[in-house]
Enzyme design. Structure first.
Site, PDB file in Angstrom:
ATOM      1  N   GLU A   1      -7.927  -4.037   0.186  1.00 45.03           N
ATOM      2  CA  GLU A   1      -8.284  -2.688   0.631  1.00 45.03           C
ATOM      3  C   GLU A   1      -8.442  -2.615   2.140  1.00 45.03           C
ATOM      4  O   GLU A   1      -8.036  -1.641   2.762  1.00 45.03           O
ATOM      5  CB  GLU A   1      -9.568  -2.211  -0.058  1.00 45.03           C
ATOM      6  CG  GLU A   1      -9.431  -1.995  -1.563  1.00 45.03           C
ATOM      7  CD  GLU A   1      -8.339  -0.994  -1.937  1.00 45.03           C
ATOM      8  OE1 GLU A   1      -7.915  -0.228  -1.056  1.00 45.03           O
ATOM      9  OE2 GLU A   1      -7.913  -1.008  -3.098  1.00 45.03           O
TER      10      GLU A   1
ATOM     11  N   CYS B   1       9.288  16.306  -6.487  1.00 42.93           N
ATOM     12  CA  CYS B   1       8.571  17.157  -7.446  1.00 42.93           C
ATOM     13  C   CYS B   1       9.223  17.150  -8.830  1.00 42.93           C
ATOM     14  O   CYS B   1       8.538  17.304  -9.842  1.00 42.93           O
ATOM     15  CB  CYS B   1       8.465  18.578  -6.910  1.00 42.93           C
ATOM     16  SG  CYS B   1       7.523  18.679  -5.377  1.00 42.93           S
TER      17      CYS B   1
END
Length: 370
Positions: free
Chosen positions: A32, A194
């Site tokens: 992270e 999309c």
DNA sequence: AAGGCGGGGTA
DNA sequence: TACCCAGCCTT
């Protein structure tokens, strides 16, 4: 509802990454921090090297600071490496080597902010905290057609609220990673896919055709140009390095003694002689140089020049300051340096210069040439 | 709330 | 060029 679609999509085809093969909070944490403001492609090799060098928090806590920075070299945002090292010691000394599970406890650690605390808590411990990173912000701002700037305080508050509502409280680890993966692979900044998006039907931006206008971001930083002339001062065996100890750029990394210039001016003989005189150098040869090396950072552009300065005196006879270090040329690669310096070391062919110079001291040319 | 902090990829 | 990237810290 949204989460189950999202997780199904994630499970059907996410990327295989090493930190997804473990629940070890240490490794999750390392990944992270490496990935803060860093693309996976760029961070991945660093992660693998870092874990190989420091397999657990005890090894990291015990390591020398320069070794940690060396492992970080080229990755940028070097305070991440400093904070990583500091926090590893906190974990060992205060938590007996066991990572805290609590979000607010994680938040207290150096280099761990809201995103990383939520990521570690959810991914390593499956705690119900929703992550909000650049990917998630983009996904959510499009999903709900939120026009508030995502990098404003209110924007973050609204987005975090939405992220919390969307979170699958039973599967936070999966859910969070799925959100980020969607942002990275489908809901991309430039050309979002999309038609392949599992959340298409519920996406307000898509349904109103404004997905390319989102997310809204404020602030356009001006980048200033800085000209700097590095001096590679060597006696043929050794060279002077300078440790950057200011709070500014490249903190705790090494570069060379330098003269900062105004953008449109180049180094003059007088400036060079004055600088070298501070070291006690009166006779020298300028045996190599280059100018106009561009190094582009987010907030400024560096225009770098360098000169190789061969001194008549041994470097050990010179006056140097406390942040300067005289190192042998062979050891140069052991020191953590920013990318620009790495490039200059390569360009200047320091090792070739020193080999050539080895034979006899009397071959030194004592002409100041510019 | 705003600015500083790296480096590389992409359009 | 400008924007973006599994953000955080200081002021």
């Amino acid at each position: 509802m949204i989460s189950s679609e999202l997780i199904s999509w994630y499970q059907s085809g996410h990327r295989k990454l090493p930190w997804r093969e473990t629940r070890d909070p240490y490794r999750i944490w390392i990944s992270e921090v490496i990935l803060q403001q860093t693309r996976i492609d760029q961070g991945l090799p660093y992660y693998n090297r870092f874990i190989a060098l420091f397999p657990d928090v005890f090894m990291l806590a015990r390591a020398r600071n320069s070794k940690v920075l060396k492992a970080w070299q080229g990755l940028g945002y070097y305070s991440r490496a400093l904070n990583l090292h500091k926090t590893s010691k906190t974990i060992v000394n205060k938590y007996k080597g066991v990572f805290p599970e609590d979000y607010h406890e994680l938040l207290k650690l150096d280099g761990i902010g809201p995103y990383t605390a939520a990521a570690v808590a959810s991914i390593a411990y499956n705690k119900p905290y929703a992550v909000l990173d650049g990917n998630v912000a983009r996904v959510i701002s499009r999903l709900f057609a939120i026009r508030v700037p995502v990098n404003s305080a209110t924007g973050k508050k609204i987005l975090q609220q939405k992220a919390n509502e969307l979170l699958d409280g039973k599967r936070p680890a999966l859910h969070n990673q799925a959100m980020m993966e969607l942002g990275a692979l489908i809901c991309k900044p430039q050309a979002p896919l999309c038609s392949q998006c599992p959340l298409q039907s519920g996406c307000k931006a898509f349904n109103t055709g404004i997905e390319l206008q989102l997310p809204v971001k404020q602030r356009n930083h001006v980048s200033q140009t800085i000209r700097i002339h590095y001096l590679l001062i060597t006696d043929g065996q050794k060279i002077i390095l300078s440790r950057r100890n200011s709070g500014g750029i490249w903190k705790h990394l090494f570069d060379f003694p330098a003269i900062e210039l105004t953008t449109d001016k180049k180094l003059t003989v007088q400036q060079l002689q004055r600088k070298l005189k501070n070291y006690g150098i009166t006779t020298f040869e300028r045996s190599g140089s280059a100018e106009g090396l561009k190094h582009i950072l987010t907030h400024r552009m560096l225009l770098a020049d360098y000169s190789v300065i061969k001194t008549g005196k041994k470097l050990s006879k010179l006056r140097t300051t406390s942040n300067e270090k005289i190192v042998s040329v062979e050891d140069l690669k052991k020191y953590p340096v920013p990318r620009l310096i790495e490039k200059i070391i390569e360009l200047a062919e320091i090792d070739r210069i020193t080999r050539k110079r080895k034979p006899k001291a009397q071959s030194i040319r004592q002409l100041p040439v510019l």
